[in-house]
Design a protein around this motif. Structure first.
Motif, short mmCIF file in Angstrom:
data_model
loop_
_atom_site.label_atom_id
_atom_site.label_comp_id
_atom_site.label_asym_id
_atom_site.label_seq_id
_atom_site.Cartn_x
_atom_site.Cartn_y
_atom_site.Cartn_z
N UNK B 57 -5.88 -2.68 17.00
CA UNK B 57 -5.11 -3.20 15.87
C UNK B 57 -5.12 -2.16 14.76
N UNK B 58 -4.69 -2.55 13.59
CA UNK B 58 -4.55 -1.58 12.51
C UNK B 58 -5.90 -1.13 11.95
N UNK B 59 -6.94 -1.82 12.30
CA UNK B 59 -8.26 -1.51 11.76
C UNK B 59 -9.13 -0.76 12.75
N UNK B 60 -9.12 -1.19 14.01
CA UNK B 60 -10.07 -0.66 14.98
C UNK B 60 -9.54 -0.78 16.39
N UNK B 61 -10.31 -0.21 17.31
CA UNK B 61 -10.05 -0.38 18.74
C UNK B 61 -11.31 -0.95 19.38
N UNK B 62 -11.10 -1.69 20.42
CA UNK B 62 -12.22 -2.29 21.15
C UNK B 62 -12.07 -1.93 22.61
N UNK B 63 -13.09 -1.27 23.14
CA UNK B 63 -13.08 -0.85 24.53
C UNK B 63 -14.06 -1.70 25.32
N UNK B 64 -13.58 -2.29 26.40
CA UNK B 64 -14.41 -3.16 27.23
C UNK B 64 -14.30 -2.69 28.67
N UNK B 65 -15.41 -2.25 29.28
CA UNK B 65 -15.34 -1.79 30.67
C UNK B 65 -15.12 -2.96 31.62
N UNK B 66 -14.84 -2.63 32.87
CA UNK B 66 -14.49 -3.65 33.85
C UNK B 66 -15.60 -4.70 34.04
N UNK B 67 -16.86 -4.28 33.97
CA UNK B 67 -17.94 -5.26 34.18
C UNK B 67 -18.22 -6.12 32.96
N UNK B 68 -17.63 -5.76 31.84
CA UNK B 68 -17.73 -6.52 30.58
C UNK B 68 -19.15 -6.68 30.07
N UNK B 69 -20.08 -5.89 30.56
CA UNK B 69 -21.47 -6.03 30.12
C UNK B 69 -21.74 -5.28 28.82
N UNK B 70 -20.74 -4.60 28.33
CA UNK B 70 -20.88 -3.93 27.05
C UNK B 70 -19.50 -3.81 26.43
N UNK B 71 -19.47 -3.44 25.18
CA UNK B 71 -18.19 -3.18 24.52
C UNK B 71 -18.44 -2.16 23.41
N UNK B 72 -17.39 -1.44 23.04
CA UNK B 72 -17.52 -0.42 22.02
C UNK B 72 -16.45 -0.61 20.96
N UNK B 73 -16.90 -0.76 19.74
CA UNK B 73 -15.99 -0.84 18.61
C UNK B 73 -15.77 0.57 18.11
N UNK B 74 -14.52 0.96 17.97
CA UNK B 74 -14.21 2.31 17.53
C UNK B 74 -13.45 2.25 16.20
N UNK B 75 -14.01 2.92 15.20
CA UNK B 75 -13.37 2.99 13.88
C UNK B 75 -12.89 4.42 13.68
N UNK B 76 -11.58 4.61 13.60
CA UNK B 76 -11.07 5.98 13.47
C UNK B 76 -11.19 6.50 12.04
N UNK B 77 -11.64 7.71 11.86
CA UNK B 77 -11.67 8.37 10.55
C UNK B 77 -12.19 7.44 9.45
N UNK B 78 -13.48 7.18 9.51
CA UNK B 78 -14.06 6.24 8.55
C UNK B 78 -14.05 6.82 7.14
N UNK B 79 -14.03 5.91 6.19
CA UNK B 79 -14.11 6.29 4.79
C UNK B 79 -15.33 5.58 4.18
N UNK B 80 -15.64 5.94 2.95
CA UNK B 80 -16.81 5.35 2.29
C UNK B 80 -16.72 3.82 2.27
N UNK B 81 -15.51 3.31 2.17
CA UNK B 81 -15.32 1.86 2.08
C UNK B 81 -15.58 1.14 3.40
N UNK B 82 -15.81 1.88 4.46
CA UNK B 82 -16.15 1.25 5.75
C UNK B 82 -17.65 0.99 5.87
N UNK B 83 -18.41 1.39 4.87
CA UNK B 83 -19.84 1.09 4.86
C UNK B 83 -20.03 -0.42 4.83
N UNK B 84 -20.68 -0.94 5.86
CA UNK B 84 -20.81 -2.38 6.02
C UNK B 84 -21.72 -2.66 7.20
N UNK B 85 -21.97 -3.93 7.43
CA UNK B 85 -22.68 -4.35 8.63
C UNK B 85 -21.65 -4.86 9.63
N UNK B 86 -21.77 -4.42 10.86
CA UNK B 86 -20.82 -4.79 11.90
C UNK B 86 -21.53 -5.63 12.95
#
Lengths: 116, 111
Positions: B57-86
């Motif tokens: 989406x406009x904020x992030x990407x979410x990658x989920x492998x076929x086994x779905x036992x993990x996932x990766x949140x990807x934030x492109x080109x972070x800025x200071x305002x992305x400092x947060x708890x995820x």
């Protein structure tokens, strides 16, 4: 459209007093949730309303906590009497159900409760 | 409910891509993976949700492998305002199961 609003933003009370927190969900959202985060701990589920009915209150700490949602609109969470360990940030969230699926939950900014 | 495991914290410089991986080994067939972001003194905010493969989406990407036992949140080109708890959450979107939050990953973006 207004988001989830909570009142007050911060409350400081003495041990033994009563405090009532209010949550106004997004209009039309049947699901309303209360969560709490005690300092240094994770955000913990307290209870869930579907309209005016309590669907799940398994997370309520004890009988000093009373939640209501009369009319299925806003909700209140009353703590009586408050104890020191009740201090924390209380979050309210709401969501709706579309075709049997819950939409994302929208959270309010929280009410910080400090019991001294 | 599936238990999730995430890094406790991460640091990143501004402009970098940040990837936060979440493990959920006992994810159930009807569970979705949802990420929330929380700034100080605010409530959590929905970022993205997915079931499998990739969601963007406009904020992030979410990658989920076929086994779905993990996932990766990807934030492109972070800025200071992305400092947060995820927070990574796993659970069904139907029924009345409430959201279960773990400890989250504290992301600090530095100049």
């Amino acid at each position: 459209e207004a988001g989830v609003t909570q009142f007050p933003s911060h409350s400081v009370i003495e041990k033994g007093q009563t405090v009532t927190l209010r949550c106004d969900p997004i209009s039309g959202h049947d699901n309303l949730y209360w969560y709490r985060r005690v300092m240094g701990k994770e955000i913990k589920f307290l209870l869930h309303f579907v309209k005016e009915s309590k669907q799940d209150e398994s997370g309520m700490p004890n009988n000093r906590f009373l939640a209501e949602r009369t009319g299925g609109t806003y909700s209140t969470l009353k703590v009586q009497p408050a104890e020191l360990e009740d201090s924390g940030v209380y979050f309210c969230a709401s969501s709706q159900v579309i075709r049997d699926r819950k939409t994302e939950a929208f959270f309010g900014q929280g009410t910080r409760l400090t019991v001294v | 409910l599936a238990k999730t495991t995430q890094p406790i914290s991460m640091d990143s410089y501004e402009g970098q891509e940040v990837n936060i991986t979440c493990s959920h080994n006992n994810i159930a067939t009807n569970d979705y993976i949802t990420w929330y972001q929380q700034f100080p003194s605010q409530g959590p905010r929905f970022i993205i949700q997915g079931y499998k493969t990739k969601v963007t989406n406009e904020v992030a990407s979410l990658f989920i492998p076929a086994d779905r036992k993990s996932s990766t949140l990807s934030l492109p080109r972070v800025s200071l305002s992305d400092t947060a708890v995820y927070y990574c959450l796993v659970g069904p979107t139907s029924g009345n199961t409430p959201l279960v939050f773990g400890k989250g990953t504290r992301l600090s973006v530095i100049a």
